[in-house]
Design a protein around this motif. Structure first.
Motif, PDB file in Angstrom:
ATOM      1  N   ALA A  69      46.039  31.350  38.396  1.00 18.30           N
ATOM      2  CA  ALA A  69      45.209  32.437  38.967  1.00 18.30           C
ATOM      3  C   ALA A  69      44.368  32.946  37.936  1.00 18.30           C
ATOM      4  O   ALA A  69      43.208  33.769  38.305  1.00 18.30           O
ATOM      5  CB  ALA A  69      46.361  33.286  39.447  1.00 18.30           C
ATOM      6  N   GLY A  70      44.567  32.824  36.701  1.00 19.75           N
ATOM      7  CA  GLY A  70      43.592  33.447  35.785  1.00 19.75           C
ATOM      8  C   GLY A  70      42.470  32.802  35.344  1.00 19.75           C
ATOM      9  O   GLY A  70      41.723  33.054  34.271  1.00 19.75           O
ATOM     10  N   MET A  71      41.851  32.017  36.358  1.00 21.03           N
ATOM     11  CA  MET A  71      40.855  31.243  36.331  1.00 21.03           C
ATOM     12  C   MET A  71      39.668  32.049  35.662  1.00 21.03           C
ATOM     13  O   MET A  71      39.221  33.017  36.326  1.00 21.03           O
ATOM     14  CB  MET A  71      40.549  30.351  37.462  1.00 21.03           C
ATOM     15  N   HIS A  72      38.506  31.342  34.895  1.00 19.38           N
ATOM     16  CA  HIS A  72      37.166  32.043  34.610  1.00 19.38           C
ATOM     17  C   HIS A  72      35.976  31.537  35.457  1.00 19.38           C
ATOM     18  O   HIS A  72      35.093  32.089  35.127  1.00 19.38           O
ATOM     19  CB  HIS A  72      37.113  31.828  33.230  1.00 19.38           C
TER      20      HIS A  72
ATOM     21  N   GLY B  97      42.289  38.731  40.391  1.00 18.73           N
ATOM     22  CA  GLY B  97      43.653  37.993  40.359  1.00 18.73           C
ATOM     23  C   GLY B  97      43.595  36.875  41.459  1.00 18.73           C
ATOM     24  O   GLY B  97      42.408  36.637  41.912  1.00 18.73           O
ATOM     25  N   HIS B  98      44.536  36.473  41.936  1.00 17.32           N
ATOM     26  CA  HIS B  98      44.759  35.439  42.961  1.00 17.32           C
ATOM     27  C   HIS B  98      43.985  35.845  44.215  1.00 17.32           C
ATOM     28  O   HIS B  98      43.360  34.852  44.972  1.00 17.32           O
ATOM     29  CB  HIS B  98      46.174  34.889  43.230  1.00 17.32           C
ATOM     30  N   LYS B  99      43.894  37.034  44.442  1.00 17.38           N
ATOM     31  CA  LYS B  99      43.408  37.717  45.837  1.00 17.38           C
ATOM     32  C   LYS B  99      41.841  37.415  45.633  1.00 17.38           C
ATOM     33  O   LYS B  99      41.232  37.761  46.657  1.00 17.38           O
ATOM     34  CB  LYS B  99      43.735  39.106  46.187  1.00 17.38           C
ATOM     35  N   ALA B 100      41.272  36.925  44.724  1.00 17.43           N
ATOM     36  CA  ALA B 100      39.588  36.854  44.643  1.00 17.43           C
ATOM     37  C   ALA B 100      39.459  35.397  44.388  1.00 17.43           C
ATOM     38  O   ALA B 100      38.199  35.251  43.832  1.00 17.43           O
ATOM     39  CB  ALA B 100      39.296  37.650  43.479  1.00 17.43           C
TER      40      ALA B 100
ATOM     41  N   GLY C  43      41.793  30.830  48.051  1.00 16.07           N
ATOM     42  CA  GLY C  43      41.832  29.908  47.228  1.00 16.07           C
ATOM     43  C   GLY C  43      43.187  29.353  46.418  1.00 16.07           C
ATOM     44  O   GLY C  43      43.446  28.424  46.549  1.00 16.07           O
ATOM     45  N   PHE C  44      43.557  30.525  45.795  1.00 17.04           N
ATOM     46  CA  PHE C  44      44.968  30.166  45.117  1.00 17.04           C
ATOM     47  C   PHE C  44      46.214  29.833  46.006  1.00 17.04           C
ATOM     48  O   PHE C  44      46.581  28.737  45.477  1.00 17.04           O
ATOM     49  CB  PHE C  44      45.373  31.567  44.282  1.00 17.04           C
TER      50      PHE C  44
END
Ligand code: CAA
Ligand code: FAD
Length: 378
Positions: free
Chosen positions: A134-137, A176-179, A230-231
């Motif tokens: 979830a910490g994707m850049h 976070g994962h919600k975005a 997405g997550f």
């Protein structure tokens, strides 16, 4: 309770077993050494119906279920785990489209994959974020009716050669994962480039790549699910696709056992076959115990998927158990082979190099234990 396979399933299993012996095993060592993806095997798998077999009938595919896929997977991985990973990673690339895509999207993206030998890919991991997905850049910014993607994905199986890649990106790094959003990117999208990762320890016949996105534009119609989904699409996908990793691990362990039985009967020490020593016999027995229990676990998890029942807990257990079990089996197979097991003359050295990855990809086995224990404690 009935463990009998249907006639169709036995035929499918036999097809995959024959394919492994005829098309995979003769070239496995060569492509491992060359670190090259054997495209002719992909073409032949397409011809016999073993490629992208999960694509549903409404999109032109065979619509195989998870039990079917796993039966195939166990046989193909017996032949070569690296070559199996090519096909398995393609099914992984297809799965988010099945999980989060509309029927129209499934037809648009998946039907072309049924028309010629083609692969899909799944791009979640990044140079700095693997377990913490979830910490994707990698970012996705909406510009009119198009998403603009920038960033780098790392360790992507089939990356670059896949016709379509499902890319997970964030629309707000603080969100976070919600975005997160899941986007289907075609191979020829301008700004999309890739670099092959060389010198892997094992599974060298599978292609692993770094993917670079520089202002890559895809229409909004390529978005799977809603904004922020997405997550969860990635997690739901992995809950399913960790099971074929388990099945492949069982196939690899079976190969380790077969090679060990054969060698133990042939090799003599102290004037008799080493198979007469109880120390060797017990290693073979341990391998068989792991294979049989591992198969039951992956089949249970796969059956739950096919029944539409919750399966994340069982899938994580199957993936971690079977890959750890297969690692031990490959390791012990080398021990049974003594010094000869340590060199490439016998296939067991490759089995150990290949199986190490099964404990790492599709979520490390530590992460599987995170998933399992969260299920216990929730
Ligand atoms: N299904 C549906 N929703 C899920 C879910 C699941 N399995 N798991 C989590 N979620 C939801 C949660 O309910 C939560 O939603 P709400 O906020 O609405 O309640 C949200 O997702 C976030 O969940 P968590 O707080 O549990 O998420 P987390 O950041 O702690 O991460 C994790 C959980 C299990 C560690 C996850 O990040 C993970 O699985 N990491 C490993 C990544 C991975 O497996 N990568 C594999 C890449 S592919 C590959 O490797 C392929 C190959 O080689 C061929
Ligand atoms: P890290 O996340 O940095 O982990 C390092 C260590 O810390 C591991 O032992 C890990 O288990 C441990 N750790 C991390 N967090 C925790 C925690 N919370 N609790 C306990 N232990 C923890 N990814 C894709 O998206 N698509 C692909 O097709 C794909 N194919 C791959 C092919 C290959 C050959 C390889 C090597 C990897 C592939 N991956 C792919 C990436 C793979 O999924 C990641 O390598 C994996 O998820 C681990 O991430 P990481 O390498 O960043 O390790």
């Amino acid at each position: 309770m009935d463990f009998t396979l249907s006639d169709e399933q036995r035929q499918l299993q036999q097809l995959a077993r024959d394919f492994a012996r005829k098309e995979i095993m003769p070239v496995a060592a060569e492509y491992d050494q060359k670190e090259e993806l054997p495209w002719q095997v992909v073409e032949k798998a397409f011809e016999v119906g073993l490629l992208n077999a999960a694509i549903p009938e409404h999109a032109g595919g065979l619509g195989l279920g998870m039990v079917d896929e796993c039966l195939i997977g166990e046989e193909l991985a017996y032949g070569c785990m690296g070559i199996y990973t090519i096909l398995m990673a393609s099914e992984l690339g297809i799965t988010p489209i099945l999980v989060g895509g509309t029927e129209e999207q499934q037809k648009r993206f998946l039907t072309p994959l049924t028309e010629k030998p083609s692969l899909a890919a799944f791009a979640l991991s990044e140079p700095n974020n693997g377990s913490d997905a979830a910490g994707m850049h990698t970012t996705a910014v909406l510009d009119g009716d198009e998403w603009v993607i920038n960033g780098t994905k790392m360790w992507i199986s089939n990356g670059g050669v896949a016709e379509i890649t499902v890319v997970f990106a964030t629309t707000d790094k603080q969100g976070g994962h919600k975005a997160t959003v899941a986007l289907v990117v075609p191979k020829d999208a301008p700004g999309f480039s890739w670099n092959k990762i060389k010198h892997k320890m094992g599974q060298r016949a599978s292609l692993t790549s770094e993917l670079v996105f520089e202002n890559v534009r895809v229409p909004r119609a390529n978005q799977l699910g809603g904004l922020g989904d997405g997550f969860k699409i990635a997690m739901k996908t992995l809950d399913k696709t960790r099971i074929p990793v388990a099945a492949g691990s069982v196939g690899l362990a079976r190969r380790a056992l077969d090679e060990s039985v054969k060698y133990a009967k042939e090799r003599e020490a102290f004037g008799k076959p080493i198979s007469t020593f109880q120390a060797i016999q017990f290693k073979l027995a341990e391998m068989a115990m792991g294979i049989e229990t591992g198969r039951l676990m992956y089949q249970k998890a796969a059956w739950l998927v096919d029944q539409g029942q919750p399966h994340g807990f069982e899938s994580a257990i199957a993936k971690a158990y079977c890959s750890d079990m297969a690692f031990d089996a490959a390791n012990e197979a080398i021990q049974v082979h003594g010094g000869y097991g340590y060199v490439g003359e016998y296939p067991v050295e490759k089995l150990l190099r290949d199986v190490k990855l099964n404990q790492i990809y599709e979520g490390t086995n530590e992460i599987q234990r995170v998933v399992i224990s969260r299920n216990l404690l929730k």
